[in-house]
Design a protein around this motif. Structure first.
Motif, PDB file in Angstrom:
ATOM      1  N   ILE A  31      43.809   1.681  40.817  1.00 10.18           N
ATOM      2  CA  ILE A  31      43.783   3.157  41.804  1.00 10.18           C
ATOM      3  C   ILE A  31      45.714   2.566  42.164  1.00 10.18           C
ATOM      4  CG2 ILE A  31      43.247   5.238  42.513  1.00 10.18           C
ATOM      5  CD1 ILE A  31      40.325   3.424  41.315  1.00 10.18           C
ATOM      6  N   ASP A  32      46.159   3.827  41.815  1.00  9.00           N
ATOM      7  CA  ASP A  32      47.924   4.000  42.707  1.00  9.00           C
ATOM      8  C   ASP A  32      48.024   5.668  42.851  1.00  9.00           C
ATOM      9  OD1 ASP A  32      48.677   2.057  42.063  1.00  9.00           O
ATOM     10  OD2 ASP A  32      49.542   1.940  40.422  1.00  9.00           O
ATOM     11  N   ILE A  33      47.836   5.751  43.924  1.00  7.36           N
ATOM     12  CA  ILE A  33      47.863   7.287  44.670  1.00  7.36           C
ATOM     13  C   ILE A  33      49.625   7.738  45.034  1.00  7.36           C
ATOM     14  CG2 ILE A  33      46.932   8.867  46.554  1.00  7.36           C
ATOM     15  CD1 ILE A  33      44.215   6.961  46.863  1.00  7.36           C
ATOM     16  N   TYR A  34      49.813   8.450  44.312  1.00  3.04           N
ATOM     17  CA  TYR A  34      51.337   9.046  44.527  1.00  3.04           C
ATOM     18  C   TYR A  34      51.066  10.379  45.244  1.00  3.04           C
ATOM     19  CZ  TYR A  34      52.583   6.219  41.210  1.00  3.04           C
ATOM     20  OH  TYR A  34      52.860   4.504  40.262  1.00  3.04           O
ATOM     21  N   GLU A  35      52.178  10.179  46.527  1.00  7.65           N
ATOM     22  CA  GLU A  35      52.190  11.416  47.252  1.00  7.65           C
ATOM     23  C   GLU A  35      52.958  11.842  47.459  1.00  7.65           C
ATOM     24  OE1 GLU A  35      52.269  14.237  49.680  1.00  7.65           O
ATOM     25  OE2 GLU A  35      50.086  13.427  49.785  1.00  7.65           O
ATOM     26  N   ARG A  36      53.604  13.135  47.831  1.00  6.08           N
ATOM     27  CA  ARG A  36      55.584  13.902  47.536  1.00  6.08           C
ATOM     28  C   ARG A  36      56.007  13.460  48.953  1.00  6.08           C
ATOM     29  NH1 ARG A  36      55.175  19.875  46.812  1.00  6.08           N
ATOM     30  NH2 ARG A  36      54.072  19.704  48.883  1.00  6.08           N
ATOM     31  N   LEU A  37      55.352  13.453  50.163  1.00  6.86           N
ATOM     32  CA  LEU A  37      55.827  13.096  51.381  1.00  6.86           C
ATOM     33  C   LEU A  37      55.053  11.412  51.864  1.00  6.86           C
ATOM     34  CD1 LEU A  37      54.422  16.019  53.661  1.00  6.86           C
ATOM     35  CD2 LEU A  37      56.962  15.784  53.118  1.00  6.86           C
ATOM     36  N   PRO A  38      56.387  11.051  52.669  1.00  7.96           N
ATOM     37  CA  PRO A  38      55.782   9.990  52.538  1.00  7.96           C
ATOM     38  C   PRO A  38      55.168   9.306  53.359  1.00  7.96           C
ATOM     39  CG  PRO A  38      58.301  10.680  53.802  1.00  7.96           C
ATOM     40  CD  PRO A  38      57.320  12.128  54.187  1.00  7.96           C
ATOM     41  N   VAL A  39      53.721  10.424  54.242  1.00  6.96           N
ATOM     42  CA  VAL A  39      53.013   9.408  54.873  1.00  6.96           C
ATOM     43  C   VAL A  39      51.725  10.371  54.209  1.00  6.96           C
ATOM     44  CG1 VAL A  39      53.823   9.610  57.443  1.00  6.96           C
ATOM     45  CG2 VAL A  39      53.440  11.906  56.068  1.00  6.96           C
ATOM     46  N   PRO A  40      50.478   9.820  53.696  1.00  6.79           N
ATOM     47  CA  PRO A  40      48.903  10.827  53.423  1.00  6.79           C
ATOM     48  C   PRO A  40      48.510  11.626  54.018  1.00  6.79           C
ATOM     49  CG  PRO A  40      48.636   8.625  54.931  1.00  6.79           C
ATOM     50  CD  PRO A  40      50.233   8.877  54.799  1.00  6.79           C
ATOM     51  N   PHE A  73      48.890   2.500  48.223  1.00  7.79           N
ATOM     52  CA  PHE A  73      48.924   3.618  48.247  1.00  7.79           C
ATOM     53  C   PHE A  73      50.743   4.173  48.263  1.00  7.79           C
ATOM     54  CE2 PHE A  73      51.516   6.714  51.692  1.00  7.79           C
ATOM     55  CZ  PHE A  73      51.229   7.813  51.139  1.00  7.79           C
ATOM     56  N   ILE A  74      51.540   5.154  47.727  1.00  7.41           N
ATOM     57  CA  ILE A  74      52.636   5.356  47.348  1.00  7.41           C
ATOM     58  C   ILE A  74      53.560   6.082  47.905  1.00  7.41           C
ATOM     59  CG2 ILE A  74      54.910   4.695  45.585  1.00  7.41           C
ATOM     60  CD1 ILE A  74      51.670   4.130  44.143  1.00  7.41           C
ATOM     61  N   GLY A  75      54.125   6.348  48.820  1.00  4.85           N
ATOM     62  CA  GLY A  75      54.424   7.837  49.180  1.00  4.85           C
ATOM     63  C   GLY A  75      55.541   8.494  49.124  1.00  4.85           C
ATOM     64  N   ASN A  76      56.100   9.386  49.063  1.00  3.06           N
ATOM     65  CA  ASN A  76      57.292   9.853  49.204  1.00  3.06           C
ATOM     66  C   ASN A  76      58.180   9.695  47.573  1.00  3.06           C
ATOM     67  OD1 ASN A  76      60.249  10.938  50.291  1.00  3.06           O
ATOM     68  ND2 ASN A  76      61.168   8.954  49.795  1.00  3.06           N
ATOM     69  N   VAL A  77      57.177  10.047  46.729  1.00  2.36           N
ATOM     70  CA  VAL A  77      57.551   9.515  45.546  1.00  2.36           C
ATOM     71  C   VAL A  77      56.628  11.717  44.714  1.00  2.36           C
ATOM     72  CG1 VAL A  77      56.843   9.279  43.436  1.00  2.36           C
ATOM     73  CG2 VAL A  77      57.020   7.812  45.288  1.00  2.36           C
ATOM     74  N   SER A  78      57.707  12.300  44.051  1.00  3.94           N
ATOM     75  CA  SER A  78      56.940  13.829  43.644  1.00  3.94           C
ATOM     76  C   SER A  78      57.477  14.353  41.731  1.00  3.94           C
ATOM     77  CB  SER A  78      58.927  14.545  44.034  1.00  3.94           C
ATOM     78  OG  SER A  78      58.830  15.932  43.423  1.00  3.94           O
ATOM     79  N   GLY A 399      53.554   0.609  55.744  1.00  2.00           N
ATOM     80  CA  GLY A 399      54.747   1.622  56.346  1.00  2.00           C
ATOM     81  C   GLY A 399      54.069   2.738  56.479  1.00  2.00           C
ATOM     82  N   TRP A 400      52.908   3.189  56.453  1.00  2.00           N
ATOM     83  CA  TRP A 400      51.901   4.491  57.077  1.00  2.00           C
ATOM     84  C   TRP A 400      51.092   4.486  58.281  1.00  2.00           C
ATOM     85  CZ3 TRP A 400      50.710   8.903  59.480  1.00  2.00           C
ATOM     86  CH2 TRP A 400      49.543   8.834  59.467  1.00  2.00           C
TER      87      TRP A 400
END
Length: 435
Positions: A31-40, A73-78, A399-400
């Motif tokens: 399961i990969d979680i993409y988040e628009r911001l760099p932080v969860p 977790f993959i942050g900073n991806v919109s 990184g988080w």
């Protein structure tokens, strides 16, 4: 994608929620979680009021979930900017859209664009350290603020405006907003609602907190709540407790330094002023059943600051998303799913959105069991190349943790749980990865 829903949807075990069994059991599932911001943590981090730390404790559960070796977790991806829905569908057997409803509804009246007419959503983002809202302009050098709306968000704004600053210093509220609130001259906050006291949207917990604010008295406008005691016993239990608390508060006559007003049966029809708000023209309503009907009678409520808090709507983050523009939701389909407010619309509280996420997880499991999700797809291997080609700096869980460590250390210097970093570039410098 908004963490608050997706983290619940991906649990890989069965659990009973509100009387039904839910869960996914997919062997070897990544399961990969993409988040628009760099932080969860989405709205838990940026939407929950700083003086509600007990609600933020759900972060501990999210962290435990994210620590699973099968979760990335993959942050900073919109979505719709760095990656597309088509690319996600190419890469994953199931795509869960969980980006919520973060566009607030407009009043659509004359004067709405005047200075010091502020979105409650952006004000909350401002004091919670949401990077996009860090520079909004709010002039607190005024005595009277009006909030259009009578839900929990409206009460959050009112409470922050009226809470003694020394109480806020103990929270994770941003230092820049704390500085502004220290200089605030707001002494009176009025909540304006279209319907009557029986139809208020806030919860008993939020109202009780307002009634306990030190140095603040609560006032109900004359004749608007006088006969409410005659119907209390006929109400369902949860609503009965709320209305009883409201009625009891209306019987108190204490006068304190600050004032919290509730004004019912009013619809804003224009905002008055030249460059800055000077008042709101209100129409007087009457109820026909549960509906508020506007009359020809109107008057002006003078104020120097106004917040709009009349609800939210989702947006179509990518043109390929099967978006229902009438309801601002995304219907479930095989391979592309939605959870939370993107699925149901902006209704309910955390418990209801959790239940919604569990149901979606169950649906995904059912589709997998029936062989409807197809053969294994490339997953992050493909998406990582897309991001690499675009030069996108991403943030993984490690990184988080680096960002988290810095925030906590900065908070300790101010006697706070954390001091949030509000600059995205700084977050990326601390925890970013550029392949």
């Amino acid at each position: 994608m908004r963490w608050r829903y997706l983290s619940h949807a991906i649990r890989k075990y069965s659990k009973d929620v509100n009387g039904f069994q839910v869960g996914i059991k997919i062997p070897g599932c990544q399961i990969d979680i993409y988040e628009r911001l760099p932080v969860p943590f989405g709205l838990v981090r940026y939407g929950v009021a700083p003086d509600h730390p007990e609600v933020k404790n759900v972060i501990n559960t999210f962290t435990k979930t994210a620590s699973n070796e099968n979760i990335r977790f993959i942050g900073n991806v919109s979505l719709g900017c760095h990656i597309t829905l088509a690319q996600l569908k190419h890469s994953y057997n199931a795509v869960v859209l969980a980006y919520g409803a973060d566009e607030d509804r407009k009043l659509n009246i004359v004067g709405e664009n005047l200075s010091n007419v502020v979105s409650a959503t952006k004000f909350i983002g401002w004091y919670n350290g949401l990077p996009a809202d860090k520079n909004i302009k709010v002039d607190l050098d005024v005595e009277h603020a009006v909030i259009v709306g009578q839900g929990n968000v409206a009460l959050d704004v009112a409470r922050i405006l009226l809470t003694p600053v020394d109480e806020l210093r103990k929270t994770d509220i941003t230092e820049y907003s704390l500085e502004a609130l220290t200089q605030s001259k707001v002494k009176k906050v009025t909540l304006v609602g279209r319907r009557g006291p029986l139809q208020v949207a806030f919860t008993i917990k939020e109202l009780r907190e307002m009634l306990k604010l030190p140095g603040v008295s609560t006032h109900f406008f004359e004749d608007q709540i006088n006969d409410i005691d005659k119907v209390i016993n006929d109400l369902p239990r949860p609503r009965k407790r709320l209305i009883q608390l409201m009625y009891d508060a209306s019987q108190k006559t204490e006068v304190r330094n600050k004032l919290f007003d509730l004004l019912f049966l009013r619809t804003p029809i224009s905002i008055l002023g030249t460059s800055k708000i000077e008042g709101i023209e209100l129409a007087i309503n009457h109820l026909e059943g549960e509906r508020a009907m506007v009359t020809d009678e109107k008057y002006t409520l003078k104020c120097e600051l106004a917040f709009r808090s009349i609800g939210y709507q989702s947006v179509q983050a990518d043109p390929d998303i099967p978006f229902d523009k009438m309801s601002s939701t995304v219907p479930q389909s095989i391979g592309v799913y939605s959870v939370g407010w993107l699925s149901s619309g902006p209704v309910g509280v955390i418990l209801s959105t959790m239940s919604n996420a569990f149901q979606t997880a169950t649906l995904i499991g059912q589709h997998f069991d029936k062989g409807l999700l197809g053969e294994r797809k490339p997953g992050y291997d493909y998406i990582s190349k897309v991001l690499e080609d675009k030069g996108i700096i991403t943030v993984d869980w490690n990184g988080w943790m680096k960002i988290d460590k810095v925030e906590v250390e900065r908070g300790l210097k101010h006697g706070k749980p954390r001091e949030k970093i509000v600059d995205v570039d700084e977050m990326l410098q601390i925890g970013g990865i550029l392949k």
